[in-house]
Scaffold this active site. Structure first.
Site, PDB file in Angstrom:
ATOM      1  N   HIS A 285       0.834  -1.204   0.000  1.00 48.33           N
ATOM      2  CA  HIS A 285       0.000   0.000   0.000  1.00 48.33           C
ATOM      3  C   HIS A 285       0.867   1.252   0.000  1.00 48.33           C
ATOM      4  O   HIS A 285       0.590   2.221   0.712  1.00 48.33           O
ATOM      5  CB  HIS A 285      -0.945   0.000   1.201  1.00 48.33           C
ATOM      6  CG  HIS A 285      -2.052  -1.019   1.095  1.00 48.33           C
ATOM      7  ND1 HIS A 285      -3.078  -0.911   0.182  1.00 48.33           N
ATOM      8  CD2 HIS A 285      -2.271  -2.166   1.788  1.00 48.33           C
ATOM      9  CE1 HIS A 285      -3.898  -1.949   0.324  1.00 48.33           C
ATOM     10  NE2 HIS A 285      -3.429  -2.730   1.276  1.00 48.33           N
ATOM     11  N   ASP A 348      -0.333  -5.130   5.746  1.00 50.56           N
ATOM     12  CA  ASP A 348      -1.328  -5.994   5.120  1.00 50.56           C
ATOM     13  C   ASP A 348      -1.238  -5.932   3.602  1.00 50.56           C
ATOM     14  O   ASP A 348      -0.681  -4.999   3.025  1.00 50.56           O
ATOM     15  CB  ASP A 348      -2.735  -5.578   5.556  1.00 50.56           C
ATOM     16  CG  ASP A 348      -3.081  -4.171   5.082  1.00 50.56           C
ATOM     17  OD1 ASP A 348      -2.239  -3.275   5.278  1.00 50.56           O
ATOM     18  OD2 ASP A 348      -4.169  -3.967   4.521  1.00 50.56           O
ATOM     19  N   GLU A 349      -1.798  -6.905   2.973  1.00 47.89           N
ATOM     20  CA  GLU A 349      -2.014  -6.946   1.517  1.00 47.89           C
ATOM     21  C   GLU A 349      -0.787  -6.464   0.739  1.00 47.89           C
ATOM     22  O   GLU A 349      -0.864  -5.553  -0.078  1.00 47.89           O
ATOM     23  CB  GLU A 349      -3.247  -6.101   1.154  1.00 47.89           C
ATOM     24  CG  GLU A 349      -4.536  -6.659   1.735  1.00 47.89           C
ATOM     25  CD  GLU A 349      -5.751  -5.823   1.383  1.00 47.89           C
ATOM     26  OE1 GLU A 349      -6.860  -6.394   1.277  1.00 47.89           O
ATOM     27  OE2 GLU A 349      -5.604  -4.583   1.218  1.00 47.89           O
ATOM     28  N   SER A 350       0.336  -7.098   1.017  1.00 46.80           N
ATOM     29  CA  SER A 350       1.579  -6.748   0.324  1.00 46.80           C
ATOM     30  C   SER A 350       1.948  -7.879  -0.625  1.00 46.80           C
ATOM     31  O   SER A 350       2.570  -8.875  -0.220  1.00 46.80           O
ATOM     32  CB  SER A 350       2.714  -6.514   1.333  1.00 46.80           C
ATOM     33  OG  SER A 350       3.878  -6.079   0.675  1.00 46.80           O
TER      34      SER A 350
END
Length: 780
Positions: A285, A348-350
């Site tokens: 992000h 998160d969400e990497s």
């Protein structure tokens, strides 16, 4: 987002001006309270209206009245003087007088705040007693004293929250004895200001309401792929380039907070005993940061601030030392702005795609003896942890930081369900439980077909209220690792400040009670009753809270002989309606059973709180139709045919200026050409489909427009087409019917139309489930 779509969303949730109804409700409540105090009986409305529900409370007969002569006894401590000053602001604005602060307690007519060593009450527990002499609040800390004062405010008439002088109000407080302390130390609200930005004054407004309901943590999500929102002096391109994105319609969207504004918010929160936790996202992000500093990526760019939602594959390069120097410099600037001990790093969400292909990252994996890219993420996070520890900060991250091994001092926010939090607690780490099913406030809280567009999910007020942050797997000794919970507000589809509040309230207040009140003292039915005066308080703060909309029929209904319209709402609220085109008010017809029609009609209907405040109006057109005849036509191809043009088309009318059309035939083999075409396009497609039997049929689709039999049936023109919200019915005879589809492959409000499937659904009126008209069902 295009202007038209923004306006449409605002119109959908626009607050109803109900000042007269609000005042009417308050007068009724006050009259009841005053009469009760005069007779010495117990005023039920006031004493039972504290949120969060106190854990120990005894109600007594009688009331104490606060006057301009009432002494405000406050210990000579700066924090308590400041807290008392906030209370006096309320009195000054609403009552027209401020209480005189003193350190000497008179025999009677006082509001006294006393520091006292309350055994086993911790830093946030307090005692409050109201009798004929006055109000006494005992607390061992300034924070606990502030919570006692917050309870006192809720015992006063709701007008105490008025920003202007409230006439003819007796400032009565019922006799009561309260001993209270919170269940959890972390009672928070998260706010994503990256997808959509909100000004400082809006944040202050939310902090005011948080304080009223004893919430103590504000989690401020400041960096994202879609925007960098905090000024960093050493790296000016973070805001010069990273705070501005070009939307799908070509307009620019941006905004960021200066460091002085950050300090202003943090100080404002501190006055209300709210801790502020910054979130600086890493390693994923991070696209907005890479726009100005592309050398910190694995590929070198160039990049643009992401203007669609979802997960971005380009992340910080874990193999370059410059990445860690850069992040350490940022942390060095951010830390002094936020005195609270916690610092959130995201995590998160990497995606690991770039790392898998990056020579520097692979070299790092080999040099550090790491197993894979998941352990590389753990390495990345643990390096940042050391930086934070050097600043005496505790690191918090989303549950993905468990991947590859958890950093030794980390606190985990469990958002992908509860499993991450359970695992972290079993490893001896503190956790904040934030699972999407209960605490994600960007979810729908009503039917997606009538509510403003959202990211998805469905979480009602009752579901949020019913959440228990301690899973069965963590009962006993492990439960001590659960710090609490918070409501998460992700802003992808929150296009205006009003939409932020529409999603947040009242579910965040339910979560305030989840965080404070012991399970055995909670009752959803009682909570709803206690919320009635709280809605009035929210009105005084100009909060655009959600009121459940009437659900059931589509906006456009058709019938042949007779139509019956049945309505429900998610809280079983009263509903009122009109049939003459006027806006329903308190004098409108009350809905109590399905409505029957044999002629054309327009129904306007809305839900009503017991306070008199109403939801936005739903308008349903009811049309008597004859069966639209089928056509006689011979077709030889499966699918649809038509024309398309390249270019950015936001509204259907934009196609009128197209001169360079190209022909296209759409079938299963070349569907991608029209559905997932990467460049913006506009298309007009035509063909035929079969209706199995005579009847009234309801259609839904996310195409921009759907025509059946030459009639415009579903019109999503200019809207965010995340979910179909414009269902419509039509009476069709059995047989072949012409269809026309207008499809604009654009990006409105961060959601590309190409993400939708090539789908039109239909069902016969009365059926529960829709059936999909697949491409092989069309012909030309």
């Amino acid at each position: 987002m295009g202007t038209t779509a923004v306006e449409k969303e605002i119109q959908t949730i626009k607050s109803i001006s109900m000042t007269s109804l609000k005042n009417m409700f308050s007068v009724v409540v006050l009259a009841a309270i005053f009469a009760a105090c005069q007779t010495g009986s117990r005023p039920e409305q006031t004493e039972m209206a504290i949120v969060p529900q106190p854990n120990e409370m005894t109600t007594l007969d009688g009331c104490f009245t606060v006057h301009s002569t009432t002494a405000f006894v406050v210990p000579d401590l700066p924090e308590l003087k400041s807290a008392a000053g906030l209370i006096n602001e309320r009195f000054q604005q609403a009552a027209g007088f401020a209480l005189e602060m003193t350190s000497e307690k008179p025999a009677k007519n006082f509001v006294a705040l006393e520091l006292d060593d309350l055994a086993d009450f911790g830093e946030e527990g307090y005692e409050l007693a109201v009798d004929e002499n006055g109000v006494t609040i005992k607390a061992s800390t300034a924070r606990a004293g502030f919570y006692g004062l917050a309870t006192m405010l809720q015992l006063l008439p709701p007008q105490i929250e008025s920003q202007t002088l409230a006439a003819n109000v007796d400032w009565v407080i019922p006799f009561v004895q309260i001993r209270d302390q919170p269940r959890f130390p972390w009672r928070g609200m998260h706010l994503d200001v990256c997808r959509h930005f909100v000004p400082v004054e809006f944040i202050k407004k939310q902090l005011d309401v948080m304080a009223l309901f004893k919430m103590n943590t504000f989690h401020w999500h400041l960096t994202e792929d879609q925007g960098w929102r905090i000024d960093i002096k050493k790296y000016p391109k973070l805001t010069e380039l990273g705070s501005i994105r070009t939307e799908g319609d070509g307009s620019e969207y941006g905004g960021y907070y200066t460091q002085d504004e950050i300090k202003e918010v943090v100080a404002y929160a501190a006055e209300r005993f709210i801790n502020v936790v910054p979130e600086i996202e890493l390693p994923g992000h991070s696209l907005a940061a890479l726009v100005g500093y592309p050398h910190l990526s694995c590929t070198g760019g160039p990049f643009q601030v992401r203007n669609v939602w979802g997960v971005e594959p380009d992340v910080y390069c874990a193999g370059k030392e410059e990445t860690f120097h850069f992040l350490e410099d940022i942390i060095n600037e951010v830390v002094p702005l936020f005195p609270y001990e916690y610092f959130h790093i995201g995590g998160d969400e990497s995606p690991k795609d770039r790392w898998e292909e990056c020579a520097d990252c692979q070299k790092r994996i080999k040099a550090e003896g790491l197993k894979d890219e998941h352990e590389l993420q753990s390495y990345f996070v643990q390096r940042i942890e050391k930086v934070l520890l050097a600043h005496d900060k505790k690191m918090v991250g989303w549950d993905e930081i468990l991947e590859g091994g958890l950093a030794p001092s980390a606190t985990v926010m469990s958002w992908r369900g509860e499993a991450g939090g359970i695992e972290a607690a079993k490893q001896g780490h503190d956790v904040v439980m934030t699972p999407g099913n209960w605490v994600y406030l960007d979810h729908y809280q009503g039917d997606s077909k009538v509510e403003p567009v959202a990211i998805g999910g469905y979480t009602t007020l009752e579901e949020s209220y019913g959440y228990d942050p301690v899973p069965a797997d963590l009962e006993g000794e492990l439960a001590k690792h659960v710090l609490g919970t918070q409501g998460n507000v992700w802003s992808e589809y929150l296009y205006t400040p009003e939409l932020f509040e529409y999603r947040i309230y009242p579910r965040i207040i339910a979560l305030a009670e989840v965080g404070w009140t012991q399970k055995e003292n909670k009752s959803y039915e009682d909570f709803l009753k206690r919320m009635d005066p709280q809605f009035v308080r929210l009105d005084f703060h100009d909060i655009n809270y959600h009121i459940p909309l009437p659900e059931g029929p589509a906006n456009h209904m058709a019938f042949i002989d007779e139509a019956k319209l049945a309505f429900t709402n998610t809280r079983s609220l009263k509903m009122v309606y009109t049939l003459d085109g006027s806006e329903p008010d308190q004098n409108a017809l009350v809905y109590d059973s399905p409505l029957t029609f044999t002629e054309n009609a327009t129904v306007k209907i809305r839900s009503v709180l017991s306070t008199g405040t109403m939801s936005p109006v739903r308008t349903i057109t009811v049309e008597k139709q004859e069966l639209l005849p089928a056509v006689s036509v011979e077709t030889s191809h499966t699918g649809l045919q038509g024309k398309y043009a390249e270019g950015v088309f936001i509204k259907v009318a934009d196609l009128d200026s197209v001169e360079d059309w190209k022909t296209i035939q759409v079938n299963e083999k070349n569907l991608r050409t029209i559905n997932n075409y990467q460049e913006p396009t506009g298309a007009i497609l035509e063909g035929y489909f079969e209706i199995p039997e005579d009847g009234v049929y309801e259609f839904q689709t996310n195409f921009d427009q759907l025509f059946v039999g030459g009639r415009l049936l579903v019109n999503n023109d200019g809207e965010v087409k995340r979910y179909s919200r414009n269902n419509a019915q039509i009476a069709l005879a059995q047989g072949t019917h012409p269809v026309k589809i207008i499809y604009l492959n654009n990006n409105i409000g961060g959601f590309p139309q190409s993400w939708n499937h090539f789908i039109v659904d239909y069902k016969k009126a009365g059926d529960e489930k829709f059936s999909q008209i697949k491409l092989e069902n069309y012909s030309y």
